[in-house]
Scaffold this motif. Structure first.
Motif, PDB file in Angstrom:
ATOM      1  N   SER A  11      63.301  44.067  47.412  1.00  6.94           N
ATOM      2  CA  SER A  11      63.269  42.614  47.295  1.00  6.94           C
ATOM      3  C   SER A  11      62.900  42.009  48.633  1.00  6.94           C
ATOM      4  CB  SER A  11      64.629  42.078  46.838  1.00  6.94           C
ATOM      5  OG  SER A  11      65.634  42.463  47.752  1.00  6.94           O
ATOM      6  N   THR A  29      62.473  34.994  49.547  1.00  5.93           N
ATOM      7  CA  THR A  29      63.443  34.532  48.555  1.00  5.93           C
ATOM      8  C   THR A  29      63.850  33.086  48.802  1.00  5.93           C
ATOM      9  OG1 THR A  29      64.337  36.774  48.333  1.00  5.93           O
ATOM     10  CG2 THR A  29      65.724  34.971  47.551  1.00  5.93           C
ATOM     11  N   ASP A  31      66.377  31.081  48.949  1.00 11.68           N
ATOM     12  CA  ASP A  31      67.835  31.157  48.988  1.00 11.68           C
ATOM     13  C   ASP A  31      68.478  29.905  49.566  1.00 11.68           C
ATOM     14  OD1 ASP A  31      66.967  31.407  51.569  1.00 11.68           O
ATOM     15  OD2 ASP A  31      68.077  33.259  52.006  1.00 11.68           O
ATOM     16  N   SER A  55      56.961  35.642  46.366  1.00 17.10           N
ATOM     17  CA  SER A  55      58.351  35.180  46.352  1.00 17.10           C
ATOM     18  C   SER A  55      59.005  35.732  45.101  1.00 17.10           C
ATOM     19  CB  SER A  55      58.396  33.647  46.352  1.00 17.10           C
ATOM     20  OG  SER A  55      59.731  33.183  46.295  1.00 17.10           O
ATOM     21  N   GLY A  57      62.183  35.535  43.841  1.00 20.33           N
ATOM     22  CA  GLY A  57      63.373  34.961  43.229  1.00 20.33           C
ATOM     23  C   GLY A  57      64.094  34.020  44.165  1.00 20.33           C
ATOM     24  N   GLY A  58      65.381  33.857  43.932  1.00 20.29           N
ATOM     25  CA  GLY A  58      66.202  32.942  44.708  1.00 20.29           C
ATOM     26  C   GLY A  58      67.337  32.414  43.862  1.00 20.29           C
ATOM     27  N   CYS A  87      61.127  30.776  42.223  1.00 13.11           N
ATOM     28  CA  CYS A  87      59.816  30.372  42.718  1.00 13.11           C
ATOM     29  C   CYS A  87      58.992  29.733  41.605  1.00 13.11           C
ATOM     30  CB  CYS A  87      59.079  31.590  43.274  1.00 13.11           C
ATOM     31  SG  CYS A  87      57.352  31.292  43.701  1.00 13.11           S
ATOM     32  N   PRO A 151      72.333  33.904  41.611  1.00 15.12           N
ATOM     33  CA  PRO A 151      70.896  34.098  41.734  1.00 15.12           C
ATOM     34  C   PRO A 151      70.191  34.056  40.391  1.00 15.12           C
ATOM     35  CG  PRO A 151      72.004  36.199  41.850  1.00 15.12           C
ATOM     36  CD  PRO A 151      73.089  35.146  41.751  1.00 15.12           C
ATOM     37  N   GLU A 153      67.171  35.690  40.398  1.00 13.63           N
ATOM     38  CA  GLU A 153      66.120  36.470  41.015  1.00 13.63           C
ATOM     39  C   GLU A 153      66.025  37.823  40.352  1.00 13.63           C
ATOM     40  OE1 GLU A 153      68.644  38.237  44.730  1.00 13.63           O
ATOM     41  OE2 GLU A 153      67.579  36.366  44.978  1.00 13.63           O
ATOM     42  N   SER A 155      66.117  40.711  41.671  1.00 19.00           N
ATOM     43  CA  SER A 155      66.740  41.832  42.367  1.00 19.00           C
ATOM     44  C   SER A 155      68.233  41.973  42.054  1.00 19.00           C
ATOM     45  CB  SER A 155      66.570  41.660  43.877  1.00 19.00           C
ATOM     46  OG  SER A 155      67.182  40.467  44.307  1.00 19.00           O
TER      47      SER A 155
END
Length: 216
Positions: A11, A29, A31, A55, A57-58, A87, A151, A153, A155
């Motif tokens: 990630s 990310t 974040d 990008s 995720g987040g 993203c 998250p 995301e 990951s």
């Protein structure tokens, strides 16, 4: 070049910003670590295009903050490479949103709670509907800080309590370069495929332009 080119390991780190003329490149990310700087860049009026590059995720909270800043400033958005989950929602907030040119395979993964029907696909990511979809992954007012930071995301290893997001679960739109121009495809990924998106189910009649995911 094929869908397997989108399969990646690991990630990305925290978000990074790079101003290139009137284009602001965002990678890593989402974040929340760069939300203030990102908002200041857009508030200056010097940025015309926000480019999301690789990008993965987040958080839902950061996605909402980036999307609000993009929407309020009226900038355009673009994806180069991968744009997943958080993203993707920030990307949709652009006045216009497109895939970048070049030889790379571009892909955007929009998380979903369940496999969307054809009727849902037709309206899900247009205007206010995109905000409603993001709300599915955003804590309600009064939620704990831990829930607020959950998250969305690709990951994560397990969903947080009361969270309906699953890792690598969503609708994936891709554009691959060929000798005859770009080929666009859409897939439903149930999360069991991990980062091997070639195992996702291809969706017919799901052109990203017709669905409003890409506008130009």
């Amino acid at each position: 070049m094929s869908l397997s080119c989108l399969a990646v390991a690991g990630s990305a780190g925290a978000a990074e910003l790079e101003l290139q003329g009137r284009r602001l490149v965002v990678s890593g990310t989402l974040d929340g670590s760069k939300v203030k700087a990102f908002t200041e860049h857009l508030g200056s009026g010097a940025v015309r295009v926000v480019v999301f590059e690789d990008s993965f995720g987040g958080t839902a909270e950061a996605a909402g903050a980036y999307a609000d800043a993009i929407r309020e400033s009226g900038v355009q958005t673009e994806v180069r490479g991968h744009c997943m989950a958080a993203c993707a929602y920030a990307f949709l907030a652009g006045k216009t949103h497109r895939f970048g040119r070049g030889l790379q395979v571009n892909g955007i993964l929009l998380p979903v709670a369940a496999r969307p029907t054809a009727a849902e696909l037709a309206v899900r990511w247009r205007g206010e509907e995109a905000r409603k979809t993001l709300a599915d992954f955003t804590p309600a007012p009064g939620a704990t800080d831990a829930a607020a930071a959950r998250p969305i995301e690709t990951s994560v290893t397990a969903p947080a309590p009361k969270d309906n997001w699953q890792p690598d679960h969503g609708v994936l739109f891709t554009a691959s370069p060929t000798l005859f121009g770009r080929i666009y495809n859409t897939y439903y990924c149930d999360g069991t495929q991990g980062r091997d998106f070639s195992k996702c189910e291809r969706l017919s009649d799901a052109d990203p332009y017709k669905l409003g995911v890409l506008t130009e």
